[in-house]
Design a protein around this motif. Structure first.
Motif, PDB file in Angstrom:
ATOM      1  N   LEU A 179       0.734  -1.262   0.076  1.00 52.16           N
ATOM      2  CA  LEU A 179       0.027   0.192   0.046  1.00 52.16           C
ATOM      3  C   LEU A 179       0.848   1.230   0.067  1.00 52.16           C
ATOM      4  CD1 LEU A 179      -2.701  -1.171   2.321  1.00 52.16           C
ATOM      5  CD2 LEU A 179      -3.027  -0.980   0.003  1.00 52.16           C
ATOM      6  N   ILE A 180       1.967   1.293   0.621  1.00 57.33           N
ATOM      7  CA  ILE A 180       2.821   2.489   0.876  1.00 57.33           C
ATOM      8  C   ILE A 180       3.399   2.511  -0.851  1.00 57.33           C
ATOM      9  CG2 ILE A 180       5.227   3.178   1.560  1.00 57.33           C
ATOM     10  CD1 ILE A 180       2.824   3.241   3.693  1.00 57.33           C
ATOM     11  N   LYS A 181       3.851   1.627  -1.445  1.00 56.24           N
ATOM     12  CA  LYS A 181       4.328   1.660  -2.968  1.00 56.24           C
ATOM     13  C   LYS A 181       3.179   2.338  -3.632  1.00 56.24           C
ATOM     14  CE  LYS A 181       7.720  -2.088  -2.404  1.00 56.24           C
ATOM     15  NZ  LYS A 181       8.196  -3.399  -2.893  1.00 56.24           N
ATOM     16  N   LYS A 182       2.028   2.224  -3.281  1.00 56.99           N
ATOM     17  CA  LYS A 182       0.812   2.579  -4.306  1.00 56.99           C
ATOM     18  C   LYS A 182       0.625   4.042  -3.701  1.00 56.99           C
ATOM     19  CE  LYS A 182      -0.152  -1.027  -6.711  1.00 56.99           C
ATOM     20  NZ  LYS A 182      -0.201  -0.968  -8.240  1.00 56.99           N
ATOM     21  N   ASN A 183       1.385   4.491  -3.022  1.00 56.17           N
ATOM     22  CA  ASN A 183       1.223   6.041  -2.606  1.00 56.17           C
ATOM     23  C   ASN A 183       0.169   5.990  -1.684  1.00 56.17           C
ATOM     24  OD1 ASN A 183       2.627   8.574  -2.459  1.00 56.17           O
ATOM     25  ND2 ASN A 183       1.215   9.144  -4.078  1.00 56.17           N
ATOM     26  N   TYR A 184      -0.334   5.176  -0.989  1.00 53.49           N
ATOM     27  CA  TYR A 184      -1.457   5.455   0.298  1.00 53.49           C
ATOM     28  C   TYR A 184      -0.675   6.020   1.536  1.00 53.49           C
ATOM     29  CZ  TYR A 184      -4.711   3.111  -2.547  1.00 53.49           C
ATOM     30  OH  TYR A 184      -5.883   2.703  -3.549  1.00 53.49           O
ATOM     31  N   LYS A 185      -1.083   7.182   2.117  1.00 53.34           N
ATOM     32  CA  LYS A 185      -0.344   8.010   2.845  1.00 53.34           C
ATOM     33  C   LYS A 185      -0.919   7.495   4.409  1.00 53.34           C
ATOM     34  CE  LYS A 185       1.855  10.090   0.293  1.00 53.34           C
ATOM     35  NZ  LYS A 185       3.423   9.660  -0.231  1.00 53.34           N
ATOM     36  N   ARG A 186      -2.312   7.245   4.422  1.00 56.74           N
ATOM     37  CA  ARG A 186      -3.049   6.826   5.929  1.00 56.74           C
ATOM     38  C   ARG A 186      -3.394   5.229   5.543  1.00 56.74           C
ATOM     39  NH1 ARG A 186      -4.002  11.163   9.295  1.00 56.74           N
ATOM     40  NH2 ARG A 186      -4.666   9.633  10.609  1.00 56.74           N
ATOM     41  N   ILE A 187      -3.085   4.695   6.557  1.00 57.28           N
ATOM     42  CA  ILE A 187      -3.524   3.175   6.634  1.00 57.28           C
ATOM     43  C   ILE A 187      -4.351   2.795   7.819  1.00 57.28           C
ATOM     44  CG2 ILE A 187      -3.095   0.746   5.894  1.00 57.28           C
ATOM     45  CD1 ILE A 187      -0.266   1.788   4.660  1.00 57.28           C
ATOM     46  N   GLY A 188      -5.548   2.236   7.550  1.00 55.59           N
ATOM     47  CA  GLY A 188      -6.079   1.820   8.772  1.00 55.59           C
ATOM     48  C   GLY A 188      -6.323   0.558   8.757  1.00 55.59           C
ATOM     49  N   TYR A 189      -5.883  -0.102   9.971  1.00 57.45           N
ATOM     50  CA  TYR A 189      -6.009  -1.667  10.229  1.00 57.45           C
ATOM     51  C   TYR A 189      -7.077  -1.811  11.201  1.00 57.45           C
ATOM     52  CZ  TYR A 189      -4.536  -6.443  11.201  1.00 57.45           C
ATOM     53  OH  TYR A 189      -4.574  -7.740  11.240  1.00 57.45           O
ATOM     54  N   PHE A 190      -8.052  -2.745  10.967  1.00 59.72           N
ATOM     55  CA  PHE A 190      -9.152  -3.377  11.554  1.00 59.72           C
ATOM     56  C   PHE A 190      -8.981  -4.620  11.819  1.00 59.72           C
ATOM     57  CE2 PHE A 190     -10.416   0.826   9.659  1.00 59.72           C
ATOM     58  CZ  PHE A 190     -11.486   1.277  10.485  1.00 59.72           C
ATOM     59  N   THR A 191      -9.198  -4.862  13.233  1.00 64.04           N
ATOM     60  CA  THR A 191      -9.160  -6.409  13.445  1.00 64.04           C
ATOM     61  C   THR A 191     -10.153  -6.786  14.715  1.00 64.04           C
ATOM     62  OG1 THR A 191      -7.725  -8.031  14.531  1.00 64.04           O
ATOM     63  CG2 THR A 191      -7.388  -5.734  15.283  1.00 64.04           C
ATOM     64  N   GLU A 192     -10.429  -7.871  14.849  1.00 65.97           N
ATOM     65  CA  GLU A 192     -11.339  -8.484  15.638  1.00 65.97           C
ATOM     66  C   GLU A 192     -10.564  -8.509  17.000  1.00 65.97           C
ATOM     67  OE1 GLU A 192     -14.309 -11.636  15.176  1.00 65.97           O
ATOM     68  OE2 GLU A 192     -13.111 -11.753  13.340  1.00 65.97           O
ATOM     69  N   PRO A 193     -11.182  -8.380  18.523  1.00 65.22           N
ATOM     70  CA  PRO A 193     -10.265  -8.249  19.630  1.00 65.22           C
ATOM     71  C   PRO A 193      -9.043  -9.222  19.392  1.00 65.22           C
ATOM     72  CG  PRO A 193     -12.531  -8.134  19.961  1.00 65.22           C
ATOM     73  CD  PRO A 193     -12.529  -8.527  18.592  1.00 65.22           C
ATOM     74  N   VAL A 194      -7.935  -8.597  20.037  1.00 69.90           N
ATOM     75  CA  VAL A 194      -6.566  -9.203  20.019  1.00 69.90           C
ATOM     76  C   VAL A 194      -6.360 -10.135  21.094  1.00 69.90           C
ATOM     77  CG1 VAL A 194      -4.180  -8.863  19.840  1.00 69.90           C
ATOM     78  CG2 VAL A 194      -5.577  -7.408  18.445  1.00 69.90           C
ATOM     79  N   ALA A 195      -6.688  -9.652  22.178  1.00 68.39           N
ATOM     80  CA  ALA A 195      -6.300 -10.576  23.537  1.00 68.39           C
ATOM     81  C   ALA A 195      -6.786 -12.150  23.164  1.00 68.39           C
ATOM     82  CB  ALA A 195      -6.920  -9.883  24.795  1.00 68.39           C
TER      83      ALA A 195
END
Length: 344
Positions: A179-195
């Protein structure tokens, strides 16, 4: 001459494969280390051709085995899970075992009940995608040395169980770098609860590390979102938070698995957002629908079918030789490029 409907026996398999009956028995018992790859392939081919099905009742009386393998998964509706079960079931079928499938719904209490139920069926081995809440119970089950347990996807570091997983850190690094190589400046990461869930935690921390390494100009970690999918309003609120504060920048979303990916896509559509016009999008897993949504969703594909096969092969090897060192097998992922993140 045997009648057309006569049952195929182990002798028929051995004769057609050009090996001894004991060699076929070793194959069926998972003693692969005693057989060459060529012999294994020949026996498998003949078994499939003759549609041989071992008499598990007779085998059980001779060997004190049930020829039942338990499969306790966290979410049977997840495409990742169903693909793993297909791989495991195919290996079971080749070796004359049956798979008992249970679904914990990620609930430790339910998982514990199913472990007890599987014990009552005298399973020969257990494939488990654990909730992380029953380590003591699993330890007790394995202490007798007769019930091999292989973990799939989720680790229990304190217990000596074979584990089959993917390189989660490498996978999320691959996604962010793309995504960085595609020139996206902000990347949001969405996940289910991690614990309590090792793969989610590894991807979560891997995302943090990836941002620091490949995007030092924007090391902020404020675009990490844990979401309980049982709370629709929570997902909507956190998605809107990311979209509102990144409205003037090229942005993209990474979904931690295909379940949360589909939920996000539905929310985006309900609110009138388009992929990739309004936001780039990339998801872990590669469900069939990923190629059909919008112009196709770019995904991180896991070798799920192979993971299922490997888990079952490890269980069979443990049944043949339970003294070998515990091992962790980690597979690499593959990025499937489609049109959901074309770049800015």
């Amino acid at each position: 001459m045997r009648g057309k409907e006569a049952k195929v026996t182990i002798y028929d398999v051995a004769k057609k494969a050009g090996v001894s009956k004991s060699t076929v028995s070793r194959y069926l018992g998972g003693r692969f280390h005693e057989l060459s790859p060529k012999t294994q392939q020949k026996i498998k081919q003949v078994i499939d051709e003759l549609q041989y099905r071992p008499n598990n009742l007779a085998r059980g009386l001779k060997s004190s085995r049930s020829y039942l393998i338990g499969a306790l998964v966290a979410d049977i509706t997840n495409p990742y899970t169903t693909a793993i079960l297909r791989g495991a079931e195919d290996v079971c079928k080749q070796h004359g075992y049956s798979l008992l499938i249970c679904n914990s719904d990620n609930q430790p209490a339910k998982e514990r009940e199913y472990i007890s139920m599987l014990q009552s069926h005298k399973i020969d081995g257990l494939l488990i995608q654990t909730t992380g809440g029953n380590s003591d119970f699993l330890e007790t089950l394995s202490e007798n040395g007769k019930t091999p347990i292989v973990l799939v996807d989720r680790k229990i570091p304190e217990l000596p169980f074979d584990t089959v997983e993917i390189d989660n850190r490498g996978a999320v690094m691959q996604a962010v770098s793309y995504l960085i190589k595609k020139n996206y400046k902000r990347i949001g990461y969405f996940t289910e609860p991690v614990a309590h869930f090792s793969p989610r935690h590894e991807r979560y921390t891997g995302f943090q590390e990836a941002l620091r390494l490949v995007n030092p100009s924007h090391p902020s970690l404020e675009d990490l979102f844990e979401v309980d999918l049982n709370d629709e309003s929570q997902l909507e609120k956190k998605l809107n938070t990311f979209l509102s504060r990144t409205s003037k920048e090229p942005r993209a979303i990474i979904a931690g698995n295909s379940v949360i990916a589909l939920k996000i896509i539905i929310k985006l559509k309900e609110q009138g957002y388009k992929i990739p016009d309004d936001t780039g999008f990339l998801s872990f897993d590669n469900p069939e629908w990923a190629a059909a949504v919008f112009s196709g969703i770019t995904t991180i594909e896991q070798p799920t079918y192979q993971i299922g096969k490997t888990v079952m092969e490890l269980i069979l090897k443990r049944l043949a030789d339970n003294e070998s060192p515990v091992q962790t097998i980690s597979y690499q992922t593959r990025l499937i490029e489609r049109e959901s993140a074309p770049g800015r």
